[in-house]
Design a protein around this motif. Structure first.
Motif, short mmCIF file in Angstrom:
data_model
loop_
_atom_site.label_atom_id
_atom_site.label_comp_id
_atom_site.label_asym_id
_atom_site.label_seq_id
_atom_site.Cartn_x
_atom_site.Cartn_y
_atom_site.Cartn_z
N ARG A 123 0.84 -1.21 0.00
CA ARG A 123 0.00 0.00 0.00
C ARG A 123 0.87 1.25 0.00
NH1 ARG A 123 -2.26 2.66 4.45
NH2 ARG A 123 -1.60 0.96 5.81
N THR A 148 4.04 1.46 -0.88
CA THR A 148 4.83 1.48 -2.11
C THR A 148 4.03 2.09 -3.26
OG1 THR A 148 6.17 -0.42 -1.47
CG2 THR A 148 6.01 0.05 -3.82
N ASN A 149 2.80 1.63 -3.42
CA ASN A 149 1.98 2.10 -4.53
C ASN A 149 1.54 3.55 -4.33
OD1 ASN A 149 2.19 -0.40 -5.75
ND2 ASN A 149 0.31 -1.18 -4.83
N ASN A 150 1.20 3.92 -3.10
CA ASN A 150 0.74 5.29 -2.86
C ASN A 150 1.86 6.31 -2.98
OD1 ASN A 150 -1.87 4.46 -2.42
ND2 ASN A 150 -1.70 4.42 -0.20
N HIS A 175 4.85 5.67 -4.51
CA HIS A 175 5.69 5.37 -5.69
C HIS A 175 7.15 5.17 -5.29
CE1 HIS A 175 2.20 6.38 -8.13
NE2 HIS A 175 2.12 7.53 -7.48
#
Length: 253
Positions: free
Chosen positions: A161, A163-165, A167
């Motif tokens: 979560r 990592t994706n938010n 970047h």
């Protein structure tokens, strides 16, 4: 990224190969001590690369960790030991005497500073996703400290979560200001190490907040994480941090 920098601190610059080799060695020492799987291991070490290798070693061995904060005092630490009933304590030279007092001769001690630790070949246990990864204890300000548990699957979920938010990728350099006994350390530590980035530990108690701004600039931190009160100390100076792309604040009471 075996040759990329995994941990950068005042005292250590460890590549992923070095970090992983040290974690392998600790995992083997845990296994050689016949510590059963899925059991807690206490961690009491300086806020630096060897402690992070110890965390990875504990997880590789199929156990879960509970990092101690020596500042809370011996009696409270003994209470946590009684509650948790660990199988081992991992320490270093700086915390050895404290851990001997906590062990009281009944718990095996592994001093990570006792000998050079490095094992090149891979070491991984068959750890299920629902196995515990760590336990953190609440402060106890409203009563008896409570142990908060989290499993491997949930750690990975939270890291994905973040990592994706945010970047996060292998070019990032993440601050690690929270002590390893505080739950906020989990995202900073594992977001770095599971993305091939660099985690940069800074010991606020030892180094002092007055040195934090210069350290941020020198380490070229790209993702900063702390409580708001600490961030205010460096924001008030007006110093610029051209590498900083994310400021993440949480956790003040």
């Amino acid at each position: 990224f075996p040759n990329k920098l995994a941990v950068s601190s005042k005292h250590h610059t460890w590549t992923y190969k070095r970090l992983n080799g040290t974690a392998n060695a600790i995992a083997l020492r845990i296994r050689d001590a016949h510590v059963p799987a899925n059991k807690p291991i206490l961690l009491s070490m300086r806020h630096d690369a060897p402690a992070m290798a110890a965390i990875l070693g504990i997880l590789k061995a199929g156990n879960f960790y509970c990092a101690l904060d020596a500042a809370i005092g011996l009696e409270r630490l003994r209470s946590l030991v009684t509650t948790l009933r660990p199988e081992m304590i991992i320490c270093d030279n700086a915390t050895l005497e404290l851990c001997r007092a906590l062990s009281d001769g009944s718990l095996p001690l592994l001093n990570a500073d006792n000998a050079p630790l490095y094992v090149d070949h891979p070491f991984l246990s068959d750890v299920p996703a629902d196995a515990l990864a760590y336990v953190f204890f609440t402060s106890g300000t409203t009563g008896k400290p409570k142990g908060i548990m989290d499993c491997q699957r949930n750690v990975l979920h939270n890291i994905l979560r973040y990592t994706n938010n945010l970047h996060i990728d292998n070019k990032d350099r993440l601050s690690l200001l929270q002590t390893l006994s505080f739950s906020g350390s989990v995202s900073s530590l594992f977001c770095a190490l599971l993305n091939g980035a660099t985690v940069c530990p800074f010991d606020l108690r030892q180094e002092g907040s007055a040195n934090l701004a210069d350290w941020l600039a020198r380490q070229q931190i790209t993702i900063y994480h702390s409580v708001p009160s600490i961030f205010r100390l460096i924001a008030a100076d007006g110093q610029r941090f051209p590498n900083l792309r994310i400021v993440r604040l949480e956790g003040d009471n």
